[in-house]
Design an enzyme around this catalytic site. Structure first.
Site: not given
Ligand code: CP
Ligand code: NVA
Length: 321
Positions: A117, A144, A147, A239, A279, A307
């Site tokens: 990430r 993502h 997701q 989101d 998400c 997930r």
């Molecule tokens: N939806 C998602 O990726 O959640 P986290 O940021 O908690 O991993």
């Molecule tokens: N768009 C959000 C998604 C979190 C899972 C972010 O990038 O923070």
């Protein structure tokens, strides 16, 4: 995503096998492969404990916080009989303590698979380019993909098929929206995005989805009107208005996005059996109201659970299991 042949030959470790595959964005899998992944996911959901990852080690690199991604990958690897470790910036700090290339080449000597990430999408691409083991994007500023696959799997699971259904995305044209555009267009779903001026999805990603959609029967519409997007929709998705890394903009964005809330009124424009998706993490009372989040239409926790199952299928595919 693979490096050029020249780079691969120069850097290949002596015992590495054939070309490896990564999952940094949805187009890394074909439509048929995604449908195969969904079949595998259904199987893994029924039969959770397997030993496919016996003697395998997976590393999770996180440059940002995470609940779902971190826990679902860690539990998933454990359920498959493997070992998993989570590496925070305080430990590895790729691109700061050492170059991403050196980190990728080193980690490939210990691990069988890497999940990352990152802030900048180019960092996960670089990790995949130099790593000799499969790399999965666990969220970047641009995409993502895990997701979106879990989300579309959730629709597939509940409706039997996704082709011809309409997903309305209301809010910021962000990383989640980009991956949903790629996933819906690959699978023949229609997608309508309602975003304020200046917050629409990135043009090149939109165009690619529209071009792909012509071959799968998917149409993509972008509007500034949430009601137009929500009208007769099968799925209503939102989101957060300010993603991780955009915290300083949160106050300004809250004003700009005020009209883009998923609430009971907006739900009234969609189909009666509309599935409400997010998400997570959600800011209840901002992009989605409490009553909608807790309504019978909401499938947000099914998405979160899926997930786990989808990612196990992805990891097994990338490791040829
Ligand atoms: N939806 C998602 O990726 O959640 P986290 O940021 O908690 O991993
Ligand atoms: N768009 C959000 C998604 C979190 C899972 C972010 O990038 O923070």
């Amino acid at each position: 995503m693979s490096a050029s042949n020249a780079e691969r030959i120069d850097l290949r470790i002596p015992h590495s096998g054939g070309p490896k595959r990564d999952f940094v964005s949805i187009p890394d899998f074909s439509r048929e492969e995604i449908l195969d992944l969904f079949r595998k996911t259904e199987e893994l959901k029924k039969n959770r404990f397997q030993d496919a990852f016996k003697n395998k080690a997976v590393g999770l690199i996180f440059q940002k916080p995470s609940l779902r991604t971190r826990v679902s990958f860690q539990v998933g690897v454990w359920q498959l009989g493997g070992q998993c470790m989570s590496l925070s910036p305080a430990e590895v700090n790729i691109g700061v303590r050492e170059s991403i290339k050196d980190a990728a080449l080193t980690l490939s000597r210990y691990l069988d698979l890497i999940v990352a990430r990152v802030f900048k999408h180019k960092d996960v691409v670089e990790l995949a380019q130099y790593g000799h083991v499969p790399v999965i994007n666990g969220l970047s500023d641009l995409y993502h993909p895990c997701q979106a696959l879990a989300d579309i799997f959730t629709v597939h699971e509940k409706r039997g098929s996704v082709k011809g259904l309409t997903l309305a995305y209301v809010g910021d044209g962000n990383n989640v929206c980009h991956s949903l555009l790629q996933a819906t267009s690959a699978l023949g779903m229609h997608m309508r995005v309602a975003a304020p001026k200046g917050y629409a999805p990135q043009k090149d990603i939109l165009k690619d989805a529209q071009v792909l959609g012509r071959t799968t029967g998917s149409t993509i519409v972008v509007t500034q009107d949430p009601k137009e997007a929500a009208r007769a929709a099968d799925v209503l998705y939102t989101d957060v208005w300010a993603s991780m890394g955009q915290e300083k903009e949160a106050g300004r964005r809250a004003k700009i996005f005020k009209k883009y809330q998923i609430n009971k009124e907006l739900l009234g424009y969609a189909r009666k059996d509309v599935m409400v998706m997010h998400c997570l993490p959600a800011h209840r009372g901002s992009e989605i109201t409490d009553d909608v989040m807790d309504s019978p239409n909401s499938v947000v926790f099914d998405e979160a659970e899926n997930r786990l199952h989808v990612q196990k299928a992805i990891m097994m595919k990338l490791l040829g299991k």
